[in-house]
Motif scaffolding. Sequence first.
Motif: not given
Length: 488
Positions: A27-36, A40-43, A257-265
């Motif tokens: 599991v990796t952690l991230g933040q959107t540009d809006a601060g949210e 993400l789980a990765r397998v 990397d935490p960037g993902s197409d599943l998470v807008p921003g």
Amino acid sequence: MFTVLALLAAALSPALQAVEAPAAAFVTLGQTDAGEQFALARVVIEQAGADCPALEPTGGGQARPMTARRNPDPRHFGVTVCEAVYPTHGSRLRVAGSSVRLPAVPAEVSRLVVLGDTGCEPAYQDGCNASAWPFAELADSAAEPTSALVPDLVVHVGDYNYRGTPGEIEIKRPGEPARKVQVYDAGDNAPGATCKLSGPYYGQNSVGSRSPDAWPPWQQDFFMPARRLLLSAPWIFARGNHELCSRAGPGYFYLLDPGSDLVPGSGGQLACPPAEAAEPLVFRRPYRIDLGELAVVVLDSANACDQGDLHQGHFDAQFARVRSLVRAASAEQAIWLLTHRPLWGVNKPEDDTPQSDLDASGKYLVIDKTLQTAYAREPLPKPVRLVLSGHMHRFQAIAFEPLGELPSQLIVGNGGVDLDANYPEEPFAVDIGEATAVGFGLSRFGYLDIALHGRGWSGRLLNPAGNPLARCGSARTGPTGVCEPAGN
């Protein structure tokens, strides 16, 4: 009968099909540009183009489908990286069809593990046997420490893959003879201490390279030895210079990397452009991870030159973004900065290091010059209490006098890679600007085990057996800064 069973198996949904021991899960952690905040789980499945499993609540309930990330190079990455948005409210999910249980994301962090520069250099580490490369032992010790406390968070300060990232490669293009070239490393591979590119951009992933980034070194250097620790807690992954696009960048952006197409921003899934492109570099935008009273601001310093001003304008802008992230954090939080290259690291100068790059005594080279220039132009607000880094292949702890004027710096680059000789050998005091940096270092393999106390912290540098090498704490003062050797 066999045909009927085969048809039934093929009709089963991916959530119900057996998953034979995924190559990795975390599991990796991230933040959107809006601060949210998001998780993400990765397998990782050992087959390119494989179906993705579902994630199931450990107590039963609705399964979550996983989606395959875009594979940057199926020829060299024969794996499928599956991902799904993961709950951040403390619940756990398991990988359907397997015994793999993913860790919960805590609302608060009371204990964390910090480690870095964990990969292996086979030529210098006896072919990567355990006695010369103890990363697996370190990772297992951190996952199951003798205190029986498991971490709430794992922070990796970068440089995961050394055996697959040589500094010199061979290029063979049609109609041309094979030739050896230096890999772009933000100036570090340039002759002397000029930190300027010595010629065209070459990298492992250039056309004609015989050493492209690939899955096997990632698996051997990181995912296999860290398998248990990956499942013990969510992770924050910093990007090191060995994850530049000229090196293992394609794998880093695919896997970690935490960037993902599943998470807008979130910036979406990033990918390395061709080395021959007009803009072949990628700079990840800084972001902040909030976990209760702890906020970790993550800075991508992979391209920040140790000595010089390569990409200086970019890092000036990065620090302006860091300042805004710090200002937006809660006043109740302890704010830390995570950057692979240290903001302040006391190093031994080379024979050709310009005198202007040395401290006032002429004995020490204090890196990273690019980050220090950016900091001078966009200084961090005083609430930043700690900088976590790697890059230098040893441990070093620095505090500044007067206390509180600048954040303390911990360099944890001793997680497995062949160690550099300790320098300075004794506790040191170095004038940096109007402050004096005091501290000490160790050239011993280890990882940091840190406990939080409100906005303060205490910690131990532990060796592979779990025994203390140094004791540290935000309230410590003295000639060795915020840490002191365990025998003192």
